[in-house]
Design an enzyme around this catalytic site. Structure first.
Site, PDB file in Angstrom:
ATOM      1  N   CYS A 194      -6.310  -3.221   7.527  1.00  0.00           N
ATOM      2  CA  CYS A 194      -7.499  -2.368   7.482  1.00  0.00           C
ATOM      3  C   CYS A 194      -8.708  -3.070   6.910  1.00  0.00           C
ATOM      4  O   CYS A 194      -9.800  -2.976   7.449  1.00  0.00           O
ATOM      5  CB  CYS A 194      -7.192  -1.099   6.692  1.00  0.00           C
ATOM      6  SG  CYS A 194      -8.189  -0.809   5.237  1.00  0.00           S
ATOM      7  N   CYS A 253       0.829  -1.208   0.000  1.00  0.00           N
ATOM      8  CA  CYS A 253       0.000   0.000   0.000  1.00  0.00           C
ATOM      9  C   CYS A 253       0.861   1.254   0.000  1.00  0.00           C
ATOM     10  O   CYS A 253       0.558   2.225  -0.707  1.00  0.00           O
ATOM     11  CB  CYS A 253      -0.938  -0.006   1.200  1.00  0.00           C
ATOM     12  SG  CYS A 253      -2.016   1.446   1.289  1.00  0.00           S
TER      13      CYS A 253
END
Length: 361
Positions: free
Chosen positions: A196, A100
Site C-alpha cells: 500500500c 500489519c
C-alpha cells in the site's frame, strides 16, 4: 439485543460486499470503520486514501450504515514500516502485510472495535475461522486463487476469536457478482495490488528515499567473476530474475545470494541451478494456532503464491524451528513469512532465517 459487528471497510469491493452481506443477511447491527495507516504527505500521496474514503462513504450510504474513521499512521510507521526498512537495509525481504495484520488490523483495530461497542470485527480476508474446545482454528479460504490465510499466519490466536470472515466460503467471482447485483459503488473497482505505501511507483524509486544507494558488484558465483554492478544489494531478492540487465548468456540469470558486508550480489545461470534450491531452513518469531509439540510433519508455504511443500518440523527452543523439506525448494527468501498447514488448517507461521550467501543442497 442484537450484537454489533464492525466492518473494516477499505473502499474496495471485498469489504463492501462484507458490509452488504452482514447488513442484509444477518441480525447484526453493522458499523463501518475506515482505517488510515499512511499519511499521504509521508510518501507524496502514494496511497489513494482520499479516493478509498470516498468509496467507503458511498457504500455506507447505499447500505444506510454509520461509519467511522481511525488513523493508525503513527503506529503503522513504528510497528510495521520501520521494521520493513530495517529488514531491507539488512538484506532481508520482509512481508509488511503479515506484520500489519498482527500489529494493526488484529490488534489496534480490535481495540477500536471494542471502543465503538462492537462485539465482532469483520474483514474481507479470504479465509475462515472455526472454533473448537481449544479456541479458534484458522482455515484456508475455499478459493485457492484468493486464499489469504498465509497473511494471517503471524496473527495471535486470541486476536481471531471475535473475528468474522464472510468471504472465506466464496470465490472472487462470486464476490464480484454479489457486488454487481447489489449495485454497490465499488462493484467495478480494481483490486489493490502490491504494498500500500509504495502504490504504483517502482519499488526501487520508493526504497531509495529511505535506504541510501550503495554501489557494488554483481558476481557470477560459479566463476567468481564480476559480471555487473548494482546500486544496493538490498534491492535484490533471492530468486530474482528481472532487473539484472546482464547479457552474455543463453541461460537466464537469477540472484542466488548476497553478502551484505561486502555489498556483493551473487547470481547463477539457469533456472535449474542447484544453488537456487534448499532442503531446509530455520524459522523464528513463531506464532502457533496449535501446540507445536503436536506437529511432526505438515506442509508449508514459503511465500504467498508458492506451492505447499511437505516438510517436518524440529523444535529448537521456544522461538525457533528447523524445517526440513521432503524435496528441494526453490528461492527460499530470508525475511519472508512461512506458513504451516495440515490440510486446510493453518497451524501457525514464522519468519524465515536462512543464510544469504549461497548454500549447496
Amino acid at each position: 439485543m442484537n450484537k454489533t459487528v464492525v466492518v473494516a471497510m477499505s473502499g474496495g469491493v471485498d469489504s463492501s460486499v462484507v458490509a452488504y452481506l452482514l447488513k442484509n443477511y444477518t441480525s447484526y447491527k453493522v458499523l463501518g470503520l475506515f482505517m488510515k495507516n499512511w499519511e499521504e504527505e509521508d510518501g507524496e500521496g502514494l496511497c489513494s486514501t482520499a479516493k478509498d474514503y470516498e468509496d467507503v462513504e458511498k457504500v455506507a450510504g447505499q447500505l444506510d450504515i454509520p461509519y467511522y474513521t481511525v488513523s493508525f499512521a503513527k503506529e503503522y510507521r513504528e510497528r510495521v514500516f520501520s521494521r520493513f526498512l530495517t529488514g531491507y537495509s539488512e538484506g532481508y525481504t520482509p512481508n509488511p502485510d503479515v506484520l500489519c495484520n498482527r500489529e494493526i488490523k488484529f490488534d489496534l483495530l480490535q481495540k477500536k472495535v471494542r471502543e465503538l461497542g462492537g462485539d465482532f470485527l469483520a474483514t474481507g480476508h479470504y479465509c475462515r475461522v472455526s472454533p473448537d474446545e481449544n479456541g479458534v482454528n484458522l482455515l484456508r479460504g475455499i478459493d485457492p486463487q484468493k486464499d489469504q490465510s498465509y497473511f494471517l499466519c503471524g496473527t495471535r490466536k486470541e486476536s481471531l476469536e471475535n473475528v468474522i470472515f464472510p468471504l472465506g466460503d466464496k470465490t472472487k467471482t462470486e464476490v464480484r457478482s454479489i457486488a454487481a447485483q447489489a449495485g454497490l459503488a465499488t462493484a467495478q473497482k480494481r483490486d489493490s495490488t502490491g504494498i500500500c505505501f509504495i502504490g504504483k511507483r517502482p519499488f526501487k524509486s520508493f526504497l531509495e528515499k529511505f535506504v541510501p544507494n550503495l554501489e557494488g558488484n554483481i558476481v557470477d558465483y560459479d566463476s567468481q567473476r564480476v559480471v555487473g554492478h548494482h546500486e544496493g544489494a538490498h534491492y535484490y531478492t533471492i530468486g530474482q530474475r528481472r532487473g539484472l540487465d546482464l547479457g552474455g548468456s543463453e541461460k537466464p540469470c537469477y540472484v542466488v545470494g548476497k553478502d551484505m558486508e561486502k555489498n556483493i550480489v551473487y547470481i547463477v545461470r539457469g533456472e535449474d541451478h542447484p544453488l537456487l534450491y534448499q532442503t531446509e531452513l530455520t524459522a523464528r518469531e513463531l506464532n502457533w494456532f496449535v501446540s507445536p509439540k503436536s506437529i511432526t510433519t505438515c506442509s508449508a508455504k514459503v511465500r504467498y503464491r508458492s506451492n505447499d511443500e511437505e516438510c517436518e518440523i524440529l523444535l529448537r527452543g521456544e522461538d525457533e524451528v528447523l524445517v526440513r523439506f521432503a524435496s528441494p525448494v526453490k528461492a527460499i527468501t530470508p525475511g519472508q513469512a512461512i506458513a504451516f498447514y495440515d490440510g486446510e488448517r493453518c497451524l501457525g507461521g514464522g519468519v524465515i532465517e536462512i543464510s544469504m550467501t549461497p548454500q549447496s543442497v
